[in-house]
Design a protein around this motif. Structure first.
Motif, PDB file in Angstrom:
ATOM      1  N   ALA A 287       0.831  -1.206   0.000  1.00 28.10           N
ATOM      2  CA  ALA A 287       0.000   0.000   0.000  1.00 28.10           C
ATOM      3  C   ALA A 287       0.862   1.252   0.000  1.00 28.10           C
TER       4      ALA A 287
ATOM      5  N   ALA B 259       2.199   1.997  -3.531  1.00 24.54           N
ATOM      6  CA  ALA B 259       1.173   2.621  -4.369  1.00 24.54           C
ATOM      7  C   ALA B 259       0.988   4.086  -3.995  1.00 24.54           C
ATOM      8  N   TYR B 260       1.012   4.369  -2.706  1.00 26.15           N
ATOM      9  CA  TYR B 260       0.840   5.744  -2.235  1.00 26.15           C
ATOM     10  C   TYR B 260       2.000   6.632  -2.695  1.00 26.15           C
TER      11      TYR B 260
ATOM     12  N   ARG C 247       4.074   6.150  -5.228  1.00 24.59           N
ATOM     13  CA  ARG C 247       4.062   6.327  -6.685  1.00 24.59           C
ATOM     14  C   ARG C 247       3.049   7.383  -7.101  1.00 24.59           C
ATOM     15  N   GLU C 248       1.911   7.433  -6.400  1.00 21.36           N
ATOM     16  CA  GLU C 248       0.863   8.388  -6.765  1.00 21.36           C
ATOM     17  C   GLU C 248       1.161   9.795  -6.277  1.00 21.36           C
TER      18      GLU C 248
ATOM     19  N   THR D 147      -0.156   4.832   5.705  1.00 20.03           N
ATOM     20  CA  THR D 147      -0.634   4.145   4.500  1.00 20.03           C
ATOM     21  C   THR D 147      -1.260   2.782   4.773  1.00 20.03           C
TER      22      THR D 147
ATOM     23  N   SER E 199      -8.843  -0.208  -0.623  1.00 20.12           N
ATOM     24  CA  SER E 199      -8.065  -1.029  -1.547  1.00 20.12           C
ATOM     25  C   SER E 199      -8.391  -2.505  -1.367  1.00 20.12           C
TER      26      SER E 199
ATOM     27  N   HIS F 130     -10.010  -4.991  -4.097  1.00 19.25           N
ATOM     28  CA  HIS F 130      -9.329  -6.241  -4.428  1.00 19.25           C
ATOM     29  C   HIS F 130     -10.298  -7.413  -4.432  1.00 19.25           C
TER      30      HIS F 130
END
Length: 280
Positions: free
Chosen positions: A75, A78-79, A81-82, A179, A189, A193
């Motif tokens: 998680a 992903a956080y 990268r965003e 996160t 998330s 999923h």
């Protein structure tokens, strides 16, 4: 309440303690699978990758694969990268989870744009924490995979990241972006999923705040178990009331059978009768 289709399960303290299966947990998870429920293991464990966790659980006969596991490191990746694409990230963590941080630039030296805290361990010594403090003073952002204060081991409760995080936040006059659990985005998330709505899902954990009440704030039915890090005094002092309380994850199939049959809520900490366990 709508019929439960999806179950989110914490690992440490719920299925295992010190990577030893708690009594009845393997059988209970097999029953959930056999009933066709969608299951995700959602964990703030930061010492192992998803693949390593799945392998360890499979060795204990749990019917899971890496695709069933959602971790705080994944998680976090992903956080980052965003929200911080291309940022130089300084990671302090006990365990190697770099395989679950794709697309994240990790640095060992020099100034960092983002400081990332994982799980606490021997690495959280004065020198490392002071280096992070100085990076925060220079303006680095602070991201933490979780803020758990402690977790359960065979030897008792051990300090976790939250015990150090609060000091860093106060000293550097900043606030961490979390996160993993209890972040609402983490639960969102997990639901995505499993392709399930919050009203169709149940979260079972041993941490009343980060697992159970946080899930309930996201509309998920919460179940607290009296295993792992559970403490009666923490339960009494909690910011809310769990939807259900069970002695163990082993009691979950019986609770789901009762709910599916419209039988209401069992007495706190007590499993329904054996005949109620046949189908859910």
């Amino acid at each position: 309440m709508e019929r439960i289709r999806a179950v989110l399960v914490d690992i440490d303290g719920v299925l295992t303690v010190s990577w030893k299966a708690l009594p009845g947990t393997v059988s209970a998870l097999e029953q959930l699978r056999g009933a066709g429920l969608h299951v995700a293991l959602v964990t703030n464990n930061t010492s192992r990758t998803r693949a390593a966790i799945a392998s360890r659980l499979a060795d204990l006969d749990f019917p899971v694969g890496a695709e069933d596991i959602l971790t705080a490191p994944a998680a976090t990746a992903a956080y980052l990268r965003e929200h911080f694409p291309g940022a130089r990230c300084l990671l302090l963590n006990s365990g190697d989870v770099r395989d679950d941080l794709p697309g994240v630039t990790l640095v060992e030296e020099g100034d960092a744009d983002v400081v990332v805290l994982g799980g606490a361990g021997a690495e959280f010594g004065y020198e490392a924490l002071n280096r992070i403090f100085r990076q925060l003073q220079r303006g680095a952002r602070l991201v933490s995979m979780h803020r758990n204060l402690y977790w359960r081991t065979e030897g008792g409760l051990d300090l976790d990241t939250g015990a150090f995080l609060e000091g860093l936040e106060r000293a550097a006059r900043t606030e961490a972006e979390v996160t993993g659990k209890p972040a609402p985005a983490f639960f969102a998330s997990a639901l995505a999923h499993l392709d399930a709505d919050a009203s169709e899902a149940l979260m079972i954990g041993d941490d009343i705040e980060s697992d159970v009440l946080a899930a309930q704030r996201s509309g998920i039915t919460g179940v607290l178990v009296r295993t792992g890090k559970y403490l009666p005094e923490t339960h009494r002092a909690a910011s809310g009331t769990p939807d259900h309380v069970l002695d163990s994850f082993a009691d979950l199939p019986a609770l789901l059978a009762l709910l599916a049959g419209g039988g209401g809520t069992p007495r706190r900490g007590h499993a329904p009768r054996a005949q109620d366990q046949e189908e859910f």
